[in-house]
Design a protein around this motif. Structure first.
Motif, PDB file in Angstrom:
ATOM      1  N   ARG A  73       0.814  -1.220   0.000  1.00 58.71           N
ATOM      2  CA  ARG A  73       0.000   0.000   0.000  1.00 58.71           C
ATOM      3  C   ARG A  73       0.843   1.264   0.000  1.00 58.71           C
ATOM      4  NH1 ARG A  73      -5.711  -0.668   2.764  1.00 58.71           N
ATOM      5  NH2 ARG A  73      -6.263  -2.551   1.669  1.00 58.71           N
ATOM      6  N   ALA A  74       1.924   1.244   0.758  1.00 59.59           N
ATOM      7  CA  ALA A  74       2.764   2.446   0.822  1.00 59.59           C
ATOM      8  C   ALA A  74       3.527   2.628  -0.488  1.00 59.59           C
ATOM      9  CB  ALA A  74       3.724   2.344   1.999  1.00 59.59           C
TER      10      ALA A  74
ATOM     11  N   LYS B 272       1.960   4.423  -3.501  1.00 57.03           N
ATOM     12  CA  LYS B 272       1.855   5.879  -3.446  1.00 57.03           C
ATOM     13  C   LYS B 272       3.226   6.549  -3.487  1.00 57.03           C
ATOM     14  CE  LYS B 272      -2.393   5.235  -3.403  1.00 57.03           C
ATOM     15  NZ  LYS B 272      -3.269   5.299  -2.262  1.00 57.03           N
ATOM     16  N   ILE B 273       4.191   5.962  -2.796  1.00 53.76           N
ATOM     17  CA  ILE B 273       5.505   6.611  -2.727  1.00 53.76           C
ATOM     18  C   ILE B 273       6.237   6.469  -4.054  1.00 53.76           C
ATOM     19  CG2 ILE B 273       7.749   6.572  -1.589  1.00 53.76           C
ATOM     20  CD1 ILE B 273       6.126   5.396   0.834  1.00 53.76           C
ATOM     21  N   LYS B 274       6.073   5.319  -4.701  1.00 53.97           N
ATOM     22  CA  LYS B 274       6.760   5.095  -5.972  1.00 53.97           C
ATOM     23  C   LYS B 274       5.773   5.161  -7.129  1.00 53.97           C
ATOM     24  CE  LYS B 274      10.263   2.225  -3.760  1.00 53.97           C
ATOM     25  NZ  LYS B 274      10.873   0.893  -3.678  1.00 53.97           N
TER      26      LYS B 274
ATOM     27  N   THR C  62       4.235  10.639   1.868  1.00 52.09           N
ATOM     28  CA  THR C  62       3.028  11.041   1.145  1.00 52.09           C
ATOM     29  C   THR C  62       1.832  10.874   2.063  1.00 52.09           C
ATOM     30  OG1 THR C  62       3.964  10.241  -0.914  1.00 52.09           O
ATOM     31  CG2 THR C  62       1.598  10.593  -0.886  1.00 52.09           C
TER      32      THR C  62
ATOM     33  N   ASP D 254      -2.019  10.383   1.844  1.00 45.32           N
ATOM     34  CA  ASP D 254      -3.094  10.026   0.946  1.00 45.32           C
ATOM     35  C   ASP D 254      -4.406  10.500   1.536  1.00 45.32           C
ATOM     36  OD1 ASP D 254      -2.916   8.684  -1.383  1.00 45.32           O
ATOM     37  OD2 ASP D 254      -2.493   6.759  -0.449  1.00 45.32           O
TER      38      ASP D 254
ATOM     39  N   ARG E  38      -4.033   9.040   5.347  1.00 40.74           N
ATOM     40  CA  ARG E  38      -3.098   8.026   5.804  1.00 40.74           C
ATOM     41  C   ARG E  38      -1.731   8.411   5.248  1.00 40.74           C
ATOM     42  NH1 ARG E  38      -5.736   2.365   4.949  1.00 40.74           N
ATOM     43  NH2 ARG E  38      -5.372   2.706   2.774  1.00 40.74           N
TER      44      ARG E  38
ATOM     45  N   VAL F 297       2.280   7.578   4.344  1.00 43.71           N
ATOM     46  CA  VAL F 297       3.225   6.486   4.104  1.00 43.71           C
ATOM     47  C   VAL F 297       4.594   7.054   3.757  1.00 43.71           C
ATOM     48  CG1 VAL F 297       1.566   4.725   3.439  1.00 43.71           C
ATOM     49  CG2 VAL F 297       2.380   6.326   1.723  1.00 43.71           C
ATOM     50  N   THR F 298       5.636   6.249   4.026  1.00 37.41           N
ATOM     51  CA  THR F 298       6.992   6.700   3.770  1.00 37.41           C
ATOM     52  C   THR F 298       7.830   5.496   3.362  1.00 37.41           C
ATOM     53  OG1 THR F 298       8.850   7.942   4.741  1.00 37.41           O
ATOM     54  CG2 THR F 298       7.692   6.417   6.191  1.00 37.41           C
ATOM     55  N   PRO F 299       8.916   5.715   2.569  1.00 34.04           N
ATOM     56  CA  PRO F 299       9.726   4.568   2.160  1.00 34.04           C
ATOM     57  C   PRO F 299      10.327   3.862   3.364  1.00 34.04           C
ATOM     58  CG  PRO F 299      10.325   6.524   0.898  1.00 34.04           C
ATOM     59  CD  PRO F 299       9.398   6.972   1.976  1.00 34.04           C
TER      60      PRO F 299
END
Lengths: 211, 397
Positions: free
Chosen positions: A187-188, A191-193, B157, B159, B279, B281-283
């Motif tokens: 899920r992450a 969005k990040i990539k 990011t 969302d 929500r 998110v991060t690498p």
């Protein structure tokens, strides 16, 4: 931006590569050296990791793989919050309940259905949705022996041709779910990539539709 | 029983000094940020009555809450999150007006122990109660962005989704809660196949099925708003899309565009959300590091109809992400390490206390040799090593 794809070792990986090759991804090394666990497509900056089928959802869930190709049965058993963004339409079979066609439940000492399976989580969820209580017996293979030896009343297992069942005198009594290879996405990562992942996923969806 | 004495239960964790320093440091920065942003800190009990978190209120998974029984036989739970307790407090003890509350507390779950998913975890978060306007949603998301930046993260990011759009889209179908939940889960997983299966099972019409199937790909930037509007002319759907568009363009005006994106198929697990949800998110970590949204109906379960929105940051997850992005560092700033021969101990003690009065950190060791003290200076990263000899002489090593 490098992305990592987890593939299930063996036949499933080969079939996945057929689809991925249609999307312009190349990894000729993959089937030369069977001991290596990591492969690269330098041109597209993609890293492949080869893992046990049941571990694919775990790698993707933790984000160490951005996406993975794995059977729906494995995804259902893992029950993890992943995006399931494409049906790759190979490895088709079904999860089903099988037992003796005519056997009556004549046990006096137990009223609870005993289910032998490699998929205890799927079994629990399936019977819970029907409002039935079961006793789940986890086996790791040769599940058909369950009813044969009186270990269980029925089994919940993958059914492809149904030949193994017939040879053991069993019969499918209920279908649980349709199974095929799926593209599971973290899920992450999606969005990040997004700049890399979104076009690749669209290509994969297209490649499947065309074939 | 003896076997367990050196262990902690599964899901429990010790926070050792090096980690604890960094954790407290992050918490301190967040506390300062929340305070200057106008929020008041609140603490609620570690355990509460099960009733507060029962289905229909928070819709937590019954099996994921840690429960026990009080002397009167009533069921208690270790709080599974902070939003419901704060809603309870706000609706029963802080009535009227706008309330801006924040917390840094631990929540609990019976979750199978896994990386980043402990049984006890620290959350830092805010709740903005009594504001229903979209400007409040944007402000809260902006604070979430600022919070993440404060912790040291740069690449992440947030969302943003809109639960009200999905709820309005399927409202005419008159589905039961359990059916909505099945559909919601399929959409939230972006699983087209599962949407097909559920649609067939619920005998949904082709038109509505196609609309629902469009949701998983409704993510990205501003271009998705018109696509969403094309799906339905239902007044509530239009309001929901416009509401999200307003929030999004406001965030852009705040200069936060690079941190936010839109996703119409994001529909959190927790049923109390009613509007804008988000929500982060991060690498480096596959789990959300911040999650939040609008929950306008939750307070009414406790007897007060105030609207509300908020978010919670997972401190441990942020630390894991920071470590994987090689951004995690820091330790105590030690001014000096001090030791002496026993006969000069009083001198050393008085010297240490004198420095400490100015608010600087001094570590006093009993009877170290000079070489041991030099090593202690290296190990702790202290700025100096001061040694007092038997005759009272002060030596800088």
């Amino acid at each position: 931006m490098q992305i990592t794809i987890a593939l299930a070792k063996g036949r499933l990986a080969e079939k996945a590569m057929v689809i991925l090759e249609k999307c312009g991804i190349e990894c000729a090394d993959m089937f030369k050296d069977s001991r290596k666990l990591i492969f690269f497509d330098e041109k597209n900056d993609i890293r492949f990791i080869m893992v046990k089928p049941t571990d694919v959802p775990t790698y993707v869930d933790h984000g160490v793989a951005d996406m993975g190709v794995v059977g729906k049965d494995t995804l259902m058993e893992a029950g993890l919050p992943l995006y399931e963004m494409a049906d790759l339409k190979y490895g088709k079979c079904k999860l089903a309940i099988a037992g003796y066609p005519n056997k009556q439940d004549n046990s006096l000492t137990t009223s609870i259905l005993r289910v032998a399976t490699k998929y205890p989580e799927v079994a629990k969820k399936y019977y819970a949705s029907k409002g039935e209580s079961i006793e789940c017996i986890k086996l790791n293979g040769s599940v058909e022996l369950g009813p044969l030896l009186g270990l269980s009343d029925v089994i919940l297992d993958i059914v492809e041709s149904g030949r193994t069942l017939v040879e053991n005198g069993l019969e499918v009594t209920e279908d649980v779910a349709e199974v095929s290879a799926r593209l599971a996405v973290n899920r992450a990562s999606l969005k990040i990539k997004a700049s890399v992942m979104k076009p690749l996923i669209e290509k994969i969806q297209k490649a499947v539709e065309e074939s | 029983m003896d076997n367990y004495k050196k262990h902690v239960p599964s899901g429990a964790e010790d926070c050792l000094p090096a980690e604890c320093y960094i954790k407290r440091n992050i918490e301190k920065k967040l506390r300062e940020l929340f305070i200057i942003s106008g929020y008041d800190e609140i603490e609620t009990p570690t355990y509460e009555f099960y009733d507060a978190f029962q289905s229909g209120v928070g819709s937590y998974m019954q099996e994921s809450m840690v429960k026990f029984v009080d002397a009167q036989g009533r069921i208690l739970v270790l709080r599974p999150d902070m939003t419901v307790p704060i809603a309870r407090v706000a609706a029963t003890k802080l009535l009227g007006g706008v309330k801006q509350l924040f917390y840094i507390q631990n929540s609990f779950a019976t979750a199978a122990p896994a990386f980043g998913k402990a049984g006890e975890f620290t959350q830092a978060g805010i709740e903005l109660i009594g504001e229903s306007d979209y400007t409040a949603d944007a402000e809260v998301i902006a604070l979430a962005v600022k919070s993440l930046i404060t912790t040291g993260l740069a690449n992440f990011t947030i969302d943003i989704g809109q639960v009200a759009f999905f709820k309005a889209l399927i409202s005419e179908l008159k589905l039961k809660d359990s059916q909505i939940d099945e559909l919601r889960h399929a959409v939230d997983s972006k699983d087209a196949m599962a949407i097909e299966v559920v649609a067939t099972k619920l005998k949904l019409g082709e038109a509505i099925k196609q609309k629902i199937l469009a949701l998983p790909n409704l993510f990205g930037d501003s271009e998705v708003f018109d696509k969403a509007l094309a799906l339905s002319d239902n007044a509530q759907c239009v309001t929901a899309v416009e509401n999200l568009r307003n929030v999004y363009s406001l965030l852009k005006s705040y200069g936060l565009q690079k941190y936010v994106s839109v996703d119409f198929s994001m529909l959190h697990d927790i049923a109390y959300y009613s509007g804008i949800i988000f929500r982060g998110v991060t690498p480096g970590i596959g789990f959300p590091i911040v999650s939040g949204g609008r929950y306008d109906e939750l307070l009414s379960k406790f007897g007060d109809a105030s609207p509300a929105t908020g978010f919670a940051l997972g401190i441990k997850r942020i630390m894991i992400a920071l470590e994987r992005q090689e951004l995690l560092s820091g330790t105590y700033d030690t001014f000096a390490v001090v030791s002496s021969e026993r006969s000069a101990h009083l001198k050393a003690f008085e010297y240490a206390e004198h420095i400490r009065e100015s608010g600087k950190r001094v570590i006093l060791y009993s009877n170290l040799s000079k070489s041991e003290l030099t090593k202690a200076m290296d190990d702790t990263g202290a700025g100096a090593a001061i040694y007092f000899e038997a005759n009272g002489n002060q030596v800088v090593l």
